[in-house]
Design a protein around this motif. Structure first.
Motif, PDB file in Angstrom:
ATOM      1  N   GLU A   1       0.951  -1.190   0.130  1.00  0.00           N
ATOM      2  CA  GLU A   1       0.054   0.038   0.129  1.00  0.00           C
ATOM      3  C   GLU A   1       0.739   1.178   0.253  1.00  0.00           C
ATOM      4  O   GLU A   1       1.759   1.197   0.667  1.00  0.00           O
ATOM      5  CB  GLU A   1      -0.808  -0.022   1.314  1.00  0.00           C
ATOM      6  CG  GLU A   1      -1.858   1.177   1.295  1.00  0.00           C
ATOM      7  CD  GLU A   1      -2.571   0.970   2.494  1.00  0.00           C
ATOM      8  OE1 GLU A   1      -3.515   1.986   2.689  1.00  0.00           O
ATOM      9  OE2 GLU A   1      -2.671   0.425   3.572  1.00  0.00           O
TER      10      GLU A   1
ATOM     11  N   THR B   1       0.667   5.612   0.479  1.00  0.00           N
ATOM     12  CA  THR B   1      -0.159   6.835   0.823  1.00  0.00           C
ATOM     13  C   THR B   1       0.591   8.091   0.766  1.00  0.00           C
ATOM     14  O   THR B   1       1.898   8.175   1.118  1.00  0.00           O
ATOM     15  CB  THR B   1      -0.456   6.517   2.330  1.00  0.00           C
ATOM     16  OG1 THR B   1      -1.150   5.338   2.562  1.00  0.00           O
ATOM     17  CG2 THR B   1      -1.424   7.691   2.895  1.00  0.00           C
ATOM     18  N   THR B   2       0.033   8.997   0.097  1.00  0.00           N
ATOM     19  CA  THR B   2       0.744  10.337  -0.023  1.00  0.00           C
ATOM     20  C   THR B   2       0.560  11.011   1.423  1.00  0.00           C
ATOM     21  O   THR B   2      -0.754  11.381   1.495  1.00  0.00           O
ATOM     22  CB  THR B   2       0.341  11.175  -1.082  1.00  0.00           C
ATOM     23  OG1 THR B   2       0.573  10.300  -2.308  1.00  0.00           O
ATOM     24  CG2 THR B   2       0.875  12.368  -1.212  1.00  0.00           C
TER      25      THR B   2
ATOM     26  N   LYS C   1       5.933  10.353   1.063  1.00  0.00           N
ATOM     27  CA  LYS C   1       5.086   9.111   0.833  1.00  0.00           C
ATOM     28  C   LYS C   1       5.219   8.084   2.229  1.00  0.00           C
ATOM     29  O   LYS C   1       6.308   8.129   2.753  1.00  0.00           O
ATOM     30  CB  LYS C   1       5.427   8.298  -0.507  1.00  0.00           C
ATOM     31  CG  LYS C   1       5.599   8.976  -1.527  1.00  0.00           C
ATOM     32  CD  LYS C   1       4.139   9.133  -2.275  1.00  0.00           C
ATOM     33  CE  LYS C   1       3.689   7.887  -2.775  1.00  0.00           C
ATOM     34  NZ  LYS C   1       2.392   7.927  -3.634  1.00  0.00           N
TER      35      LYS C   1
END
Length: 192
Positions: free
Chosen positions: A22, A24-25, A35
């Protein structure tokens, strides 16, 4: 989700690689993005990796005909001091590194070069950034007019190559990209 680029050499080290699960920003700035990735470790466990996504950059090793290297002094806010460095700048989206090097040399120093040679690539901070710097030697320099970006302030000066290499050894120069380029310059200088 995109995974980091792999090479044929990586195939023999699959027992060391991590699988992206996974991404995510956390923050998107004007040219860097922060990130956080969740990864599966080689032993099957999971961990997170925080890192900076950077568009890449170019650093130029400009050599004057008199045996001097062209350098800059520039205040760097994150470290709170004026640093001695080689001319450099970030790649614009889709920009060829060679074109970026030509642009940055002209903008920051006012010089153009008639000869360019790729010295190599530098992965600047592999523990927390994907930034890649492309290093070029520039020779056959011709002075012109600088075209600094708005808000960019720096001094341009030259130093004999021997003194530059000594400054890299004695701590007067501590910028990582400039120190890395000193390795290539020392090799070129000794073999010319």
């Amino acid at each position: 989700m995109t995974q980091p680029t792999t090479t044929d050499q990586d195939a023999e080290f699959t027992h060391l690689t991590e699988e992206l699960l996974e991404s995510t920003t956390l923050h998107e700035g004007s040219f860097i993005t922060l990130k956080r990735d969740t990864v599966r470790l080689p032993d099957g466990g999971q961990s997170t990796r925080d890192y900076v996504v950077h568009p890449g950059a170019v650093v130029v090793i400009p050599l004057l005909d008199n045996g001097h290297v062209l350098l800059e002094r520039q205040y760097r806010h994150p470290v709170g001091q004026v640093m001695i460095e080689l001319p450099a700048g970030k790649l614009d989206s889709g920009e060829d590194p060679f074109v970026c090097g030509q642009r940055e040399l002209l903008e920051e120093t006012g010089y153009t070069a008639s000869e360019w040679h790729l010295a190599g690539k530098i992965h600047l901070a592999i523990g927390y950034s994907n930034e890649v710097l492309y290093a070029y030697f520039a020779t056959g320099l011709q002075a012109g007019t600088r075209q600094l970006d708005d808000g960019e302030f720096l001094d341009v000066f030259s130093m004999p190559v021997e003194e530059f290499l000594e400054a890299c050894k004695d701590g007067r120069i501590t910028d990582a990209k400039t120190l890395s380029c000193a390795f290539w310059l020392a090799d070129k200088w000794q073999n010319s």
